[in-house]
Motif scaffolding. Structure first.
Motif, PDB file in Angstrom:
ATOM      1  N   GLU A  94       0.744  -0.994  -0.153  1.00 20.77           N
ATOM      2  CA  GLU A  94      -0.039   0.204   0.134  1.00 20.77           C
ATOM      3  C   GLU A  94       1.138   1.254  -0.138  1.00 20.77           C
ATOM      4  OE1 GLU A  94      -4.206   2.104   2.734  1.00 20.77           O
ATOM      5  OE2 GLU A  94      -2.451   0.019   3.883  1.00 20.77           O
ATOM      6  N   ASN A  95       0.483   1.992  -1.244  1.00 26.98           N
ATOM      7  CA  ASN A  95       1.258   3.333  -0.779  1.00 26.98           C
ATOM      8  C   ASN A  95       2.973   3.245  -0.821  1.00 26.98           C
ATOM      9  OD1 ASN A  95      -1.537   5.083  -0.194  1.00 26.98           O
ATOM     10  ND2 ASN A  95      -0.925   4.322   1.859  1.00 26.98           N
ATOM     11  N   GLY A  96       2.968   2.046  -2.033  1.00 25.40           N
ATOM     12  CA  GLY A  96       4.669   1.957  -1.982  1.00 25.40           C
ATOM     13  C   GLY A  96       4.999   0.574  -2.130  1.00 25.40           C
ATOM     14  N   TYR A  97       5.993   0.080  -1.930  1.00 32.92           N
ATOM     15  CA  TYR A  97       6.902  -1.120  -2.721  1.00 32.92           C
ATOM     16  C   TYR A  97       7.830  -1.451  -1.247  1.00 32.92           C
ATOM     17  CZ  TYR A  97       6.813   0.336  -7.802  1.00 32.92           C
ATOM     18  OH  TYR A  97       5.963   1.075  -8.511  1.00 32.92           O
ATOM     19  N   GLY A  98       8.094  -2.941  -1.044  1.00 28.41           N
ATOM     20  CA  GLY A  98       8.359  -3.736  -0.146  1.00 28.41           C
ATOM     21  C   GLY A  98       9.414  -4.279  -1.170  1.00 28.41           C
ATOM     22  N   TYR A  99      10.445  -4.372  -0.507  1.00 32.97           N
ATOM     23  CA  TYR A  99      11.477  -6.084  -1.161  1.00 32.97           C
ATOM     24  C   TYR A  99      11.848  -7.253   0.216  1.00 32.97           C
ATOM     25  CZ  TYR A  99      15.395  -2.797  -0.364  1.00 32.97           C
ATOM     26  OH  TYR A  99      16.621  -2.255   0.537  1.00 32.97           O
ATOM     27  N   LEU A 100      12.083  -7.599  -0.506  1.00 27.23           N
ATOM     28  CA  LEU A 100      13.171  -8.936   0.934  1.00 27.23           C
ATOM     29  C   LEU A 100      13.921  -8.982  -0.010  1.00 27.23           C
ATOM     30  CD1 LEU A 100       9.866 -11.722   0.753  1.00 27.23           C
ATOM     31  CD2 LEU A 100      10.801 -10.538   2.813  1.00 27.23           C
ATOM     32  N   GLN A 101      14.916  -8.852   1.004  1.00 23.24           N
ATOM     33  CA  GLN A 101      16.355  -9.253   0.664  1.00 23.24           C
ATOM     34  C   GLN A 101      17.654  -9.955   2.142  1.00 23.24           C
ATOM     35  OE1 GLN A 101      18.725  -5.712   0.128  1.00 23.24           O
ATOM     36  NE2 GLN A 101      18.388  -5.565   1.931  1.00 23.24           N
ATOM     37  N   ARG A 102      18.444 -10.548   2.549  1.00 21.06           N
ATOM     38  CA  ARG A 102      19.023 -11.564   3.381  1.00 21.06           C
ATOM     39  C   ARG A 102      19.681 -10.271   4.105  1.00 21.06           C
ATOM     40  NH1 ARG A 102      18.364 -16.300   3.963  1.00 21.06           N
ATOM     41  NH2 ARG A 102      20.925 -16.771   4.320  1.00 21.06           N
ATOM     42  N   GLN A 103      19.598 -11.010   5.310  1.00 21.79           N
ATOM     43  CA  GLN A 103      19.920 -10.449   6.758  1.00 21.79           C
ATOM     44  C   GLN A 103      21.347  -9.597   6.883  1.00 21.79           C
ATOM     45  OE1 GLN A 103      18.258  -8.407   8.791  1.00 21.79           O
ATOM     46  NE2 GLN A 103      15.829  -9.713   8.881  1.00 21.79           N
ATOM     47  N   SER A 104      22.332 -10.368   6.136  1.00 12.57           N
ATOM     48  CA  SER A 104      23.091  -9.672   6.345  1.00 12.57           C
ATOM     49  C   SER A 104      24.226  -8.754   5.623  1.00 12.57           C
ATOM     50  CB  SER A 104      23.892 -10.515   5.928  1.00 12.57           C
ATOM     51  OG  SER A 104      24.001 -11.071   4.824  1.00 12.57           O
ATOM     52  N   VAL A 105      22.910  -8.308   4.055  1.00 15.70           N
ATOM     53  CA  VAL A 105      23.549  -7.222   4.091  1.00 15.70           C
ATOM     54  C   VAL A 105      22.276  -5.727   3.984  1.00 15.70           C
ATOM     55  CG1 VAL A 105      23.960  -8.688   1.893  1.00 15.70           C
ATOM     56  CG2 VAL A 105      21.615  -7.566   1.988  1.00 15.70           C
ATOM     57  N   MET A 106      22.055  -5.697   5.375  1.00 18.67           N
ATOM     58  CA  MET A 106      21.076  -4.733   5.305  1.00 18.67           C
ATOM     59  C   MET A 106      21.747  -3.926   6.103  1.00 18.67           C
ATOM     60  SD  MET A 106      17.856  -5.082   5.248  1.00 18.67           S
ATOM     61  CE  MET A 106      16.452  -6.268   5.423  1.00 18.67           C
ATOM     62  N   ALA A 107      22.540  -4.199   6.644  1.00 18.54           N
ATOM     63  CA  ALA A 107      24.366  -2.393   7.541  1.00 18.54           C
ATOM     64  C   ALA A 107      24.483  -2.238   6.498  1.00 18.54           C
ATOM     65  CB  ALA A 107      24.471  -3.041   8.112  1.00 18.54           C
ATOM     66  N   THR A 108      24.525  -2.750   4.989  1.00 21.60           N
ATOM     67  CA  THR A 108      25.525  -1.861   4.192  1.00 21.60           C
ATOM     68  C   THR A 108      24.578  -1.730   2.998  1.00 21.60           C
ATOM     69  OG1 THR A 108      26.008  -4.368   3.173  1.00 21.60           O
ATOM     70  CG2 THR A 108      27.470  -3.060   4.609  1.00 21.60           C
ATOM     71  N   GLN A 109      23.139  -2.321   2.215  1.00 22.73           N
ATOM     72  CA  GLN A 109      22.462  -1.778   0.881  1.00 22.73           C
ATOM     73  C   GLN A 109      21.633  -0.859   1.738  1.00 22.73           C
ATOM     74  OE1 GLN A 109      19.207  -2.714   0.757  1.00 22.73           O
ATOM     75  NE2 GLN A 109      19.180  -1.739  -1.069  1.00 22.73           N
ATOM     76  N   ILE A 110      21.541  -0.601   2.361  1.00 20.96           N
ATOM     77  CA  ILE A 110      20.124   0.453   2.455  1.00 20.96           C
ATOM     78  C   ILE A 110      20.936   1.501   2.784  1.00 20.96           C
ATOM     79  CG2 ILE A 110      18.549   1.212   4.122  1.00 20.96           C
ATOM     80  CD1 ILE A 110      17.903  -1.898   5.327  1.00 20.96           C
ATOM     81  N   PRO A 111      21.653   2.045   3.038  1.00 22.44           N
ATOM     82  CA  PRO A 111      22.706   3.303   3.140  1.00 22.44           C
ATOM     83  C   PRO A 111      22.755   4.006   1.732  1.00 22.44           C
ATOM     84  CG  PRO A 111      23.618   2.067   4.999  1.00 22.44           C
ATOM     85  CD  PRO A 111      22.380   0.755   4.421  1.00 22.44           C
ATOM     86  N   GLU A 112      23.429   2.866   0.766  1.00 17.67           N
ATOM     87  CA  GLU A 112      23.202   3.055  -0.354  1.00 17.67           C
ATOM     88  C   GLU A 112      21.986   3.251  -1.449  1.00 17.67           C
ATOM     89  OE1 GLU A 112      26.581   3.037  -1.551  1.00 17.67           O
ATOM     90  OE2 GLU A 112      27.524   2.679   0.183  1.00 17.67           O
ATOM     91  N   LEU A 113      21.018   2.376  -1.163  1.00 14.83           N
ATOM     92  CA  LEU A 113      19.680   2.673  -1.815  1.00 14.83           C
ATOM     93  C   LEU A 113      19.465   4.246  -1.478  1.00 14.83           C
ATOM     94  CD1 LEU A 113      17.978   1.407  -3.278  1.00 14.83           C
ATOM     95  CD2 LEU A 113      16.691   0.592  -2.025  1.00 14.83           C
TER      96      LEU A 113
END
Length: 327
Positions: A84-103
């Motif tokens: 609702e009102n956007g998007y979601g995505y699923l990914q591996r927890q181990s890359v969360m801390a590095t991938q989200i800041p780059e996005l």
């Protein structure tokens, strides 16, 4: 920390390489997480960041996609879908801390809020999974919602189920009445059999999308506009610069192959580094399977081994899809 699963036991299944998989299984996917993008610019922003065509993604569908750096190396492989009102995505927890800041790096110029979610991720698998989802969610698409959960179809026998921590136990108890409970290793086995790409911290920024066959599972659009890393991805297709692909390999192992482990390949009477493990699964009879990125021009009779167990010879198996790239 959420304690929603205290009353349920999600443990590794004792499966031999000859055992059938459960007709219905519910897996606790602690090593998967969800990110949301909410706001009017979310579609345009993601279109300029991901390998897939976000603009053409239908509301009731999901797609695989990669988020790359400027050199075309993957930060993550995600499953993207509408919420609702956007998007979601699923990914591996181990890359969360590095991938989200780059996005988020350029999101300051767009009206989109990128947020890691505390939602619980479960996996429903098996030949009865579709019927169980149909009974629980009244909608008929590949992405379904009700008041307390979202279900996202992976393939004919698998669905992600996403819910808030306060509703997770209710949902889990519902499916647990008929399903075998498992930890995430069963989901890993399904991913290996389906040869689905993923990126963990050990393989982050190591490979371009085609090295993990993303083009073969509809995770790359070669017709959309520019996105981060597009030049490398396009050059790999049109100039043939990609020399790697992801394969299923099987063999005997004393322990489960882990992401980033090195697999050696035979070269005449010698052995050289052959490739990197993406994920693995070990059976109870000491047989194991793994997804491994290897050179894509190996001879059919090439053998493989791990340095820690050199006497155990591994073999490459057939993929469930073609690597021909005509898109």
């Amino acid at each position: 920390m959420s304690t929603w699963s205290t009353n349920l036991t999600f443990a590794p299944l004792a499966l031999s390489s000859q055992d059938p998989l459960p007709a219905l299984a519910l897996s606790k996917l602690d090593d998967w997480g969800m990110v949301t993008l909410i706001g009017p610019d979310s579609k345009a922003y993601l279109q300029g960041q991901l390998t897939c065509d976000v603009v053409s993604l239908e509301a009731g569908k999901s797609t695989l996609a990669a988020h790359c750096d400027a050199k075309g190396k993957m930060r993550t492989v995600m499953r993207l879908f509408h919420i609702e009102n956007g998007y979601g995505y699923l990914q591996r927890q181990s890359v969360m801390a590095t991938q989200i800041p780059e996005l988020k790096k350029y999101a300051v110029f767009s009206k989109t809020d990128i947020t890691p979610s505390d939602n619980i991720v479960l996996g429903l698998s098996g030949e009865q999974a579709q019927a169980a989802i149909d009974a629980y969610f009244t909608e008929g698409d590949d992405v379904r919602h009700n008041d307390i959960a979202t279900a996202v179809k992976v393939d004919a026998q698998r669905w992600f189920i996403i819910s808030s921590p306060e509703h997770a136990e209710t949902i889990a108890q519902h499916f647990a009445a008929e399903a075998t409970l498992s930890d995430s290793t069963l989901w890993d086995l399904y991913d290996i059999n389906a040869a689905l790409p993923r990126v963990d911290s050990a393989t982050e920024l190591e490979f371009i999308p085609q090295a993990m066959n993303l083009q073969a599972v509809n995770g790359i659009s070669f017709k959309k506009g520019c996105y981060t890393g597009q030049e490398t991805v396009a050059r790999a297709k049109y100039r043939g610069i990609n020399k790697r692909a992801m394969y299923i390999v099987t063999g005997e192992a004393a322990q489960c192959p882990q992401a980033g482990d090195a697999l050696e390949r035979s070269v005449g009477e010698n052995w050289r580094k052959g490739g990197s493990v993406i994920t693995g699964f070990q059976f109870t009879d000491n047989q194991a399977m793994a997804l491994v990125v290897l050179p894509n021009d190996l001879d059919e009779d090439t053998q493989f081994r791990f340095e820690a167990q050199p006497e155990a010879i591994w073999e490459k198996q057939s993929l469930p899809y073609t690597l021909d790239d005509d898109a």
